[in-house]
Design a protein around this motif. Structure first.
Motif, PDB file in Angstrom:
ATOM      1  N   SER A   1       0.848  -1.188   0.000  1.00  0.00           N
ATOM      2  CA  SER A   1       0.000   0.000   0.000  1.00  0.00           C
ATOM      3  C   SER A   1       0.886   1.241   0.000  1.00  0.00           C
ATOM      4  O   SER A   1       2.096   1.178   0.254  1.00  0.00           O
ATOM      5  CB  SER A   1      -0.894   0.003   1.244  1.00  0.00           C
ATOM      6  N   VAL A   2       0.269   2.383  -0.257  1.00  0.00           N
ATOM      7  CA  VAL A   2       1.019   3.645  -0.245  1.00  0.00           C
ATOM      8  C   VAL A   2       1.602   3.887   1.140  1.00  0.00           C
ATOM      9  O   VAL A   2       2.772   4.291   1.284  1.00  0.00           O
ATOM     10  CB  VAL A   2       0.108   4.812  -0.669  1.00  0.00           C
TER      11      VAL A   2
ATOM     12  N   GLU B   1       5.603   4.254   2.306  1.00  0.00           N
ATOM     13  CA  GLU B   1       6.092   5.404   3.052  1.00  0.00           C
ATOM     14  C   GLU B   1       6.870   4.944   4.288  1.00  0.00           C
ATOM     15  O   GLU B   1       7.953   5.458   4.591  1.00  0.00           O
ATOM     16  CB  GLU B   1       4.922   6.296   3.485  1.00  0.00           C
TER      17      GLU B   1
END
Length: 283
Positions: free
Chosen positions: A181-182, A186
């Motif tokens: 996922s984003v 990150e």
């Protein structure tokens, strides 16, 4: 309690034995590698958790011995206490099978007596304790993108600061299933930078975009003041400074792009199996 057994070459293979469990391992090789320290591990056998830790560290030690033998190393050198002690502590609680080879390879490289062995550093053990499998995959992909000659050589030039899509594609090219996922990407980027394995791409602005220079500093090249040769960066302001404002949510996000640095390359290489000793014997 099962009785001790001898392996095919006559050496005792039950070199770790506690009150709850007897662990099979390559005793002679590991004793050389650790200077007899595994005997201290026997205190872990008092309860179930310690028993599990004993099993895990014995499995990693056995894997280390196999990697040494596969590389043609029959007489490893003793690893210093400041490295092997935290290694045993960390390896005894690492249950993720995706990371086991890194732990085994690092200790094998640390005990490699050959002059051209892979570089190891005791700080790498601390990093091993803090890295997770997704980060290991991204680090391997960044290593691959940075130096394609270590892989199939499919790329003509390294990608200095790959974007997330290029990293994910590289992870899949290596052979991993990877669909982060984003938010996970990150977190991965933040942790790899925090651990010192990667460098972040610095955000820069142009003079035309930011005419108010009260909160910026101008970075020139060799004292030149040609605007085409300048970049400007946000000037850090400490609490109490009239220009200080809390970071926005966007500023607190991970770096837009990261790049594996020399320290990261050394760490990655130290966690790969030792190179096989070339066979120089002539028939």
């Amino acid at each position: 309690m099962p009785s001790k057994s001898d392996d095919s070459n006559g050496s005792d293979s039950s070199f770790l034995q506690g009150p709850l469990i007897e662990v099979k391992a390559d005793g002679e090789l590991i004793q050389k590698l650790t200077g007899g320290l595994p005997e201290e591990i026997l205190g872990m056998g008092a309860d179930w958790v310690r028993q599990k830790r004993l099993e895990l560290v014995a499995e990693r030690l056995q894997g280390t011995a196999e990697k040494l033998r596969n590389a043609g190393i029959e007489d490893p050198e003793r690893v210093t206490l400041d490295t092997v002690s935290p290694w045993i502590e960390g390896a005894s609680i690492e249950e993720d099978p995706d990371l086991h080879e890194m732990w085994e390879s690092f200790l094998a490289n640390a005990g490699d007596p050959r002059p051209k062995r892979k570089q190891t550093h005791r700080s790498f053990v601390r990093i091993l304790k803090q890295i997770e499998a997704p980060e290991q995959k991204v680090l391997e992909a960044l290593y691959y993108l940075d130096d394609p000659r270590t892989r199939a050589g499919q790329r003509e030039l390294p990608i200095e600061y790959p974007h997330a899509g290029e990293i994910i594609d590289a992870v899949r090219e290596i052979g991993y299933q990877f669909d982060p996922s984003v938010s996970l990407m990150e977190t991965i980027k933040i942790n790899l930078v925090r651990l010192g394995l990667c460098s972040r791409q610095r955000r820069t602005k142009s003079l035309e975009v930011e005419p108010d220079t009260s909160d910026i500093r101008v970075v020139g090249l060799g004292g030149l003041t040609d605007p085409d040769q300048l970049s400007i960066e946000d000037r850090p302001a400490l609490p109490g400074d009239p220009h200080h404002v809390p970071e926005s949510a966007d500023a607190q996000r991970g770096p837009p792009r990261i790049h594996i640095n020399n320290f990261g390359r050394a760490f990655y290489e130290s966690c790969q199996p030792p190179e096989v000793t070339p066979n120089t014997e002539e028939d």
